[in-house]
Design an enzyme around this catalytic site. Structure first.
Site, PDB file in Angstrom:
ATOM      1  N   HIS A  36      37.950  15.714  35.001  1.00 48.96           N
ATOM      2  CA  HIS A  36      37.704  16.584  33.848  1.00 48.96           C
ATOM      3  C   HIS A  36      38.159  18.018  34.126  1.00 48.96           C
ATOM      4  CE1 HIS A  36      34.973  13.883  31.277  1.00 48.96           C
ATOM      5  NE2 HIS A  36      35.609  13.128  32.139  1.00 48.96           N
ATOM      6  N   ASP A  37      38.139  18.445  35.386  1.00 50.61           N
ATOM      7  CA  ASP A  37      38.688  19.764  35.707  1.00 50.61           C
ATOM      8  C   ASP A  37      40.216  19.736  35.609  1.00 50.61           C
ATOM      9  OD1 ASP A  37      38.516  22.481  36.494  1.00 50.61           O
ATOM     10  OD2 ASP A  37      39.034  21.936  38.556  1.00 50.61           O
ATOM     11  N   THR A  40      35.899   1.650  38.698  1.00 51.53           N
ATOM     12  CA  THR A  40      35.291   0.604  39.534  1.00 51.53           C
ATOM     13  C   THR A  40      34.127   1.166  40.358  1.00 51.53           C
ATOM     14  OG1 THR A  40      35.684  -1.142  41.149  1.00 51.53           O
ATOM     15  CG2 THR A  40      36.876   0.880  41.508  1.00 51.53           C
ATOM     16  N   GLY A  70      44.627  23.441  34.863  1.00 47.12           N
ATOM     17  CA  GLY A  70      44.625  22.201  35.636  1.00 47.12           C
ATOM     18  C   GLY A  70      43.480  22.156  36.636  1.00 47.12           C
ATOM     19  N   GLU A 130      25.421   7.727  42.893  1.00 45.60           N
ATOM     20  CA  GLU A 130      25.605   8.460  41.634  1.00 45.60           C
ATOM     21  C   GLU A 130      26.363   9.778  41.797  1.00 45.60           C
ATOM     22  OE1 GLU A 130      22.169  10.174  39.708  1.00 45.60           O
ATOM     23  OE2 GLU A 130      22.997   9.786  37.724  1.00 45.60           O
ATOM     24  N   ASP A 134      41.838  23.717  38.756  1.00 42.23           N
ATOM     25  CA  ASP A 134      41.627  25.097  39.190  1.00 42.23           C
ATOM     26  C   ASP A 134      40.155  25.473  39.300  1.00 42.23           C
ATOM     27  OD1 ASP A 134      40.918  25.083  36.557  1.00 42.23           O
ATOM     28  OD2 ASP A 134      42.164  26.787  35.949  1.00 42.23           O
TER      29      ASP A 134
HETATM   30  C1  HEM Z   1      41.261   7.255  29.187  1.00 46.71           C
HETATM   31  C2  HEM Z   1      40.716   8.083  30.030  1.00 46.71           C
HETATM   32  C3  HEM Z   1      39.240   8.138  30.288  1.00 46.71           C
HETATM   33  C4  HEM Z   1      38.185   8.059  29.431  1.00 46.71           C
HETATM   34  C5  HEM Z   1      38.240   7.924  27.923  1.00 46.71           C
HETATM   35  C6  HEM Z   1      36.980   8.107  30.230  1.00 46.71           C
HETATM   36  C7  HEM Z   1      35.700   8.082  29.726  1.00 46.71           C
HETATM   37  C8  HEM Z   1      34.551   8.018  30.477  1.00 46.71           C
HETATM   38  C9  HEM Z   1      33.211   7.949  29.952  1.00 46.71           C
HETATM   39  C10 HEM Z   1      32.849   7.951  28.475  1.00 46.71           C
HETATM   40  C11 HEM Z   1      32.358   7.875  30.994  1.00 46.71           C
HETATM   41  C12 HEM Z   1      30.832   7.773  30.941  1.00 46.71           C
HETATM   42  C13 HEM Z   1      30.200   9.145  31.027  1.00 46.71           C
HETATM   43  C14 HEM Z   1      28.698   9.014  30.845  1.00 46.71           C
HETATM   44  O1  HEM Z   1      28.281   8.547  29.777  1.00 46.71           O
HETATM   45  O2  HEM Z   1      27.935   9.351  31.765  1.00 46.71           O
HETATM   46  C15 HEM Z   1      33.149   7.915  32.190  1.00 46.71           C
HETATM   47  C16 HEM Z   1      32.642   7.864  33.465  1.00 46.71           C
HETATM   48  C17 HEM Z   1      33.402   8.049  34.595  1.00 46.71           C
HETATM   49  N1  HEM Z   1      34.747   8.342  34.637  1.00 46.71           N
HETATM   50 FE1  HEM Z   1      36.039   8.189  33.116  1.00 46.71          FE
HETATM   51  N2  HEM Z   1      37.337   8.206  31.549  1.00 46.71           N
HETATM   52  C18 HEM Z   1      38.689   8.238  31.625  1.00 46.71           C
HETATM   53  C19 HEM Z   1      39.430   8.397  32.772  1.00 46.71           C
HETATM   54  C20 HEM Z   1      38.906   8.677  34.014  1.00 46.71           C
HETATM   55  C21 HEM Z   1      39.666   9.115  35.151  1.00 46.71           C
HETATM   56  C22 HEM Z   1      41.162   9.339  35.156  1.00 46.71           C
HETATM   57  C23 HEM Z   1      38.775   9.283  36.172  1.00 46.71           C
HETATM   58  C24 HEM Z   1      38.997   9.743  37.591  1.00 46.71           C
HETATM   59  C25 HEM Z   1      40.130   9.822  38.198  1.00 46.71           C
HETATM   60  C26 HEM Z   1      37.476   8.920  35.670  1.00 46.71           C
HETATM   61  C27 HEM Z   1      36.330   8.863  36.433  1.00 46.71           C
HETATM   62  C28 HEM Z   1      35.087   8.493  35.945  1.00 46.71           C
HETATM   63  C29 HEM Z   1      33.940   8.249  36.794  1.00 46.71           C
HETATM   64  C30 HEM Z   1      33.929   8.250  38.308  1.00 46.71           C
HETATM   65  C31 HEM Z   1      32.872   7.995  35.935  1.00 46.71           C
HETATM   66  C32 HEM Z   1      31.433   7.663  36.328  1.00 46.71           C
HETATM   67  C33 HEM Z   1      30.538   8.866  36.336  1.00 46.71           C
HETATM   68  C34 HEM Z   1      29.119   8.475  36.761  1.00 46.71           C
HETATM   69  O3  HEM Z   1      28.876   7.325  37.152  1.00 46.71           O
HETATM   70  O4  HEM Z   1      28.245   9.345  36.705  1.00 46.71           O
HETATM   71  N3  HEM Z   1      37.593   8.577  34.364  1.00 46.71           N
HETATM   72  N4  HEM Z   1      34.486   8.004  31.852  1.00 46.71           N
END
Ligand code: HEM
Ligand SMILES: *[C@@H]1O[C@H](CO)[C@@H](O)[C@H](O)[C@H]1NC(C)=O
Ligand SMILES: *[C@@H]1O[C@H](CO)[C@@H](O)[C@H](O)[C@H]1NC(C)=O
EC number: 1.11.1.-
Length: 360
Positions: free
Chosen positions: A70-71, A199, A89, A59, A91
């Protein structure tokens, strides 16, 4: 002629000699290309032991990877062009100005990992921006199948919080998602590559009744199952229906974001999406290149030191690309108009459900 040959031999010797001299042996005997990177070894050990529970892909790794994004995505040349502050960006502003940025709607839940990372930053000589990207790169290295990510050292402290509304939401349209990434410097193909992060990911807040619900069946492995499973017809909600930004998934225990579903089916991104289904090498290379860009958004790379060789080399992928048990090629929603979906084996046995990612 002979003189020229000798001169070039000498030049060659000088080059390889310089390379040897630059290789530094640090206090604990470990080596790195640049002595300035030695200070990172104690931080690496602390992160692996105390942040990632001894080198797991769990996790905190997932949350730390999400934090790198997000940063970094808090950066908008379009806002700057309007005379506003567009964000710095990658930062560290999400931690330095956490009281402003963690309440942003798109940052829901990110306060958890911010609070966990803060004491690490406090006990080491490292900026928040460097720490966020360093921890992300180390975390990814714990996931079998991942590439070894780059790490450049030298982000100055953030001076201001990032403005709101720069982090994409799962209910945003593909148009708006591609425009937002385009503003920050990323092509549609790079957006798809960055989404390989999903993934090794789960959602706590999209459906709060089922925290830890993963986006694919193998959230501890950096494989292509996310790209396969998002392309399958959605048939159920793993928890309750009607959550903003969620659409039906093909497997009990698995959650699907509306944004992932639409990017997999949009003509601008569908073929790139499908290209990762059965090509682990391409998946690794594309993710590595896109993450290298993401990690330095808004930064002056000429002032940074390449410490990539500090990042551990991940283990090879486990398992092979497959359709989940009980599903077949008839469940694939073909979206790429020019290339057929690859033929994959189906896991044997009855339909299974995906277990949640345990909290640690
Ligand atoms: C279209 C762009 C993206 C959207 C709309 C999006 C949205 C989300 C949302 C809604 C979650 C679930 C958060 C939660 O409910 O706990 C999530 C999880 C996550 N996102 Fe994205 N994401 C995007 C792109 C990315 C990118 C570019 C990365 C990293 C390079 C990323 C990495 C992750 C990771 C690792 C999680 C899992 C966090 C966890 O398991 O605690 N995401 N994302
Ligand atoms: C902290 O790190 C900076 C830059 O990496 C370095 O210049 C400085 O000497 C370090 N300070 C201490 C007390 O180690
Ligand atoms: C994997 O992707 C690379 C890069 O796009 C491509 O050159 C290669 O042919 C692909 N391999 C397979 C087996 O599709």
């Amino acid at each position: 002629m002979a003189f020229k040959l000798l001169a070039s031999l000498l030049a060659l010797a000088a080059v390889s000699n310089a390379a040897l001299i630059r290789k530094a042996t640090c206090a604990d005997g470990r080596t790195t290309a640049n002595a300035a990177c030695c200070a990172l070894f104690p931080i690496l050990d602390d992160i692996q032991e105390n942040l990632f529970d001894g080198g797991e892909c769990g996790e905190e790794v997932h949350e730390s990877l999400r934090l790198t994004f997000h940063d970094a995505i808090g950066f908008s040349p379009a806002l700057t062009a309007q005379g506003k502050f567009g964000g710095g960006g990658a930062d560290g502003s999400l931690i330095t100005f956490d009281e402003i940025e963690t309440p942003f709607h798109a940052n829901g839940g990110i306060d958890d990992i911010v609070d966990v990372q803060k004491p690490f930053i406090a006990r080491h000589n490292i900026t928040a921006g460097d720490f966020i990207q360093f921890a992300g790169a180390i975390g990814v290295s714990n996931c079998p199948g991942a590439p070894q990510l780059e790490f450049l050292l030298g982000r100055p402290e953030a001076t201001q919080a990032s403005p709101d509304l720069l982090v994409p939401e799962p209910f945003d349209t593909v148009d708006s998602i591609l425009a937002r990434f385009g503003d920050a410097g990323f092509s549609p193909a790079e957006v798809v590559a960055l989404l390989a992060s999903h993934t090794i990911a789960a959602a706590d807040h999209v459906d709060p009744s089922i925290p830890g619900t993963p986006f694919d069946s193998t959230p501890g492995v950096f494989d292509s199952q996310f790209f396969i499973e998002v392309q399958l017809r959605g048939t159920l909600f793993p928890g309750t229906g009607g959550n903003q930004g969620e659409v039906e998934s093909p497997l009990a225990g698995e959650i699907r974001l509306q944004s992932d579903s639409e990017l997999a089916r949009d003509s601008r991104t569908a073929c790139e999406w499908q290209s990762f289904v059965d090509n682990q090498t391409k998946l690794q290379n594309a993710f590595k290149a896109a993450m290298a860009k993401l990690a330095v958004v808004g930064q002056d790379v000429s002032q940074m030191i390449d410490c990539s060789d500090i990042i551990p080399v991940p283990k090879p992928v486990t398992g092979q690309a497959h359709l989940p048990a009980g599903l077949s090629h008839n469940d694939v929603e073909q979206a790429c108009a020019t290339v057929a979906f690859p033929t994959l084996p189906t896991d044997p046995g009855p339909v299974t459900s995906v277990p949640p990612v345990p909290p640690s």
